[in-house]
Design an enzyme around this catalytic site. Structure first.
Site, short mmCIF file in Angstrom:
data_model
loop_
_atom_site.label_atom_id
_atom_site.label_comp_id
_atom_site.label_asym_id
_atom_site.label_seq_id
_atom_site.Cartn_x
_atom_site.Cartn_y
_atom_site.Cartn_z
N GLN A 253 -4.75 -2.24 9.53
CA GLN A 253 -4.51 -3.51 8.85
C GLN A 253 -5.02 -4.66 9.72
O GLN A 253 -4.64 -4.79 10.88
CB GLN A 253 -3.00 -3.68 8.57
CG GLN A 253 -2.67 -4.90 7.75
CD GLN A 253 -3.29 -4.87 6.34
OE1 GLN A 253 -3.20 -3.89 5.62
NE2 GLN A 253 -3.96 -5.95 5.96
N ASP B 138 -11.12 2.20 4.01
CA ASP B 138 -11.35 0.76 3.80
C ASP B 138 -12.84 0.45 3.67
O ASP B 138 -13.22 -0.64 3.26
CB ASP B 138 -10.79 -0.04 5.00
CG ASP B 138 -9.48 -0.75 4.66
OD1 ASP B 138 -9.18 -0.89 3.46
OD2 ASP B 138 -8.79 -1.17 5.61
N LYS C 286 0.84 -1.20 0.00
CA LYS C 286 0.00 0.00 0.00
C LYS C 286 0.87 1.25 0.00
O LYS C 286 0.59 2.23 -0.70
CB LYS C 286 -0.95 -0.03 1.20
CG LYS C 286 -2.06 -1.07 1.03
CD LYS C 286 -2.84 -1.36 2.29
CE LYS C 286 -3.75 -2.58 2.06
NZ LYS C 286 -4.44 -3.05 3.28
#
Ligand code: NAP
Length: 291
Positions: A96, A119, A52
């Site tokens: 994450q 997200d 990322k």
């Protein structure tokens, strides 16, 4: 049979995002800033976060990674998230997953400001998505929708069978494809581990989205001629090569591909679209947050 090239589609979208970032900078605005929170030292999570970061650099975003030991408590982690919520220099951030077992993931996700939840996992974003309202759609479903658009795949009135009902892939896909829009207007069937006779259902499908994590589950005799098949699965299986493993999808590609109108390969299909979707969401967060 047309191979849906996720790598190429993602590269094109990457160029578009990079151009928009250049335009922002030329207009005196700052580069979008994505922060990733990494807890502990799970190897796969570290790789995902590194990928990322790399994607951020490629499109000209600022990226930061905040790392915490796996002994961090839930309250301490949420306190760090509050700081990011209140930091005007941060446009979007991700936590994450998975988190250590002593931390409740949903409580952590709910502590994220929905306008920075790139997200798209916060209940506000999920709820808005189900109502067809503006929201951040989570990266993998967003990426699949982009692929369907990029290849002009007709979805209206089609029967879409989705294998898997996870919150991050199967269920959002079912919702998005049933909405009154393009890509959408499908009749959707969702299958899971308790669905009997899956083959009877997949044989009726115009579009199959396989997201179960069972290598090569979908065989050639489970697919009708002319179907579109999107393979989301990523499983590492041991292999006699340098890495010691290879990546396998949920579709037995060699058997299924000859029957398809369109199919995604693994790797190089849905995977590259996931990261680029996170970049798109972050760019949009920057645009929203500066208003
Ligand atoms: P998940 O949370 O483990 O969910 C798997 C789903 O598949 C569950 O709904 C499960 O049913 C169902 N299932 C499992 N075995 C089945 C079987 N034999 N028959 C029918 N249904 C079955 O998985 P996920 O997070 O959605 O991920 C699915 C796959 O996609 C994994 O390989 C993952 O690595 C991959 N993935 C790829 C990307 C990407 O960027 N390409 C992104 C996310 C995930 P129950 O609900 O009944 O348990």
């Amino acid at each position: 049979m047309i191979l849906i090239n996720g790598k190429e589609t993602a590269a094109n979208l990457k160029k578009e995002i990079a151009k928009k970032v250049e335009d922002r900078l030329a207009a005196g605005k700052r580069a979008p800033h994505l922060v990733a929170i990494l807890v502990g030292n799970n190897g796969a999570s570290m790789t995902y976060v590194a990928n990322k970061e790399k994607a951020c650099q490629q499109v000209g975003f600022k990226s930061s990674v905040l790392t915490y030991p796996d002994t961090i408590t839930q309250d301490e982690l949420i306190a760090e998230i509050q700081k990011l919520n209140n930091d005007p220099t941060v446009d979007g951030f991700i936590v994450q997953l998975p988190l250590p077992k002593h931390i409740d993931e949903q409580s952590v996700i709910e502590s994220i400001d929905p306008s920075k939840d790139v997200d798209g996992f916060h209940s506000v974003n999920v709820g808005n998505m189900t109502l067809g309202l503006p929201c951040f759609v989570s990266a993998t479903p967003h990426g699949i929708m982009e692929l369907l658009k990029a290849y002009n795949i007709e979805t209206k009135g089609k029967h879409c069978v989705i294998l898997g009902r996870s919150n991050i892939v199967g269920r959002p896909m079912a919702n998005l494809l049933s909405q009154k829009t393009y890509p959408g207007n499908c009749t959707v069937t969702v299958c899971h581990s308790l669905t009997p006779n899956i083959k009877d259902l997949t044989l009726q499908a115009d579009i199959i989205i396989a997201a179960i994590g069972v290598p090569e589950f979908l065989k050639g005799d489970m697919v009708k001629e002319g179907a579109t098949v999107i393979d989301v699965g990523i499983t590492r299986i041991p292999a006699d090569n340098e890495k010691g493993y290879r990546i396998v999808g949920d579709v037995a590609f060699d058997e299924v591909a000859p029957k398809c109108s369109h199919i995604t390969p693994v790797p190089g299909g849905v995977g590259p679209m996931t990261i680029i979707s996170l970049m798109e969401n972050t760019l949009r967060a920057a645009e929203i947050n500066e208003k």
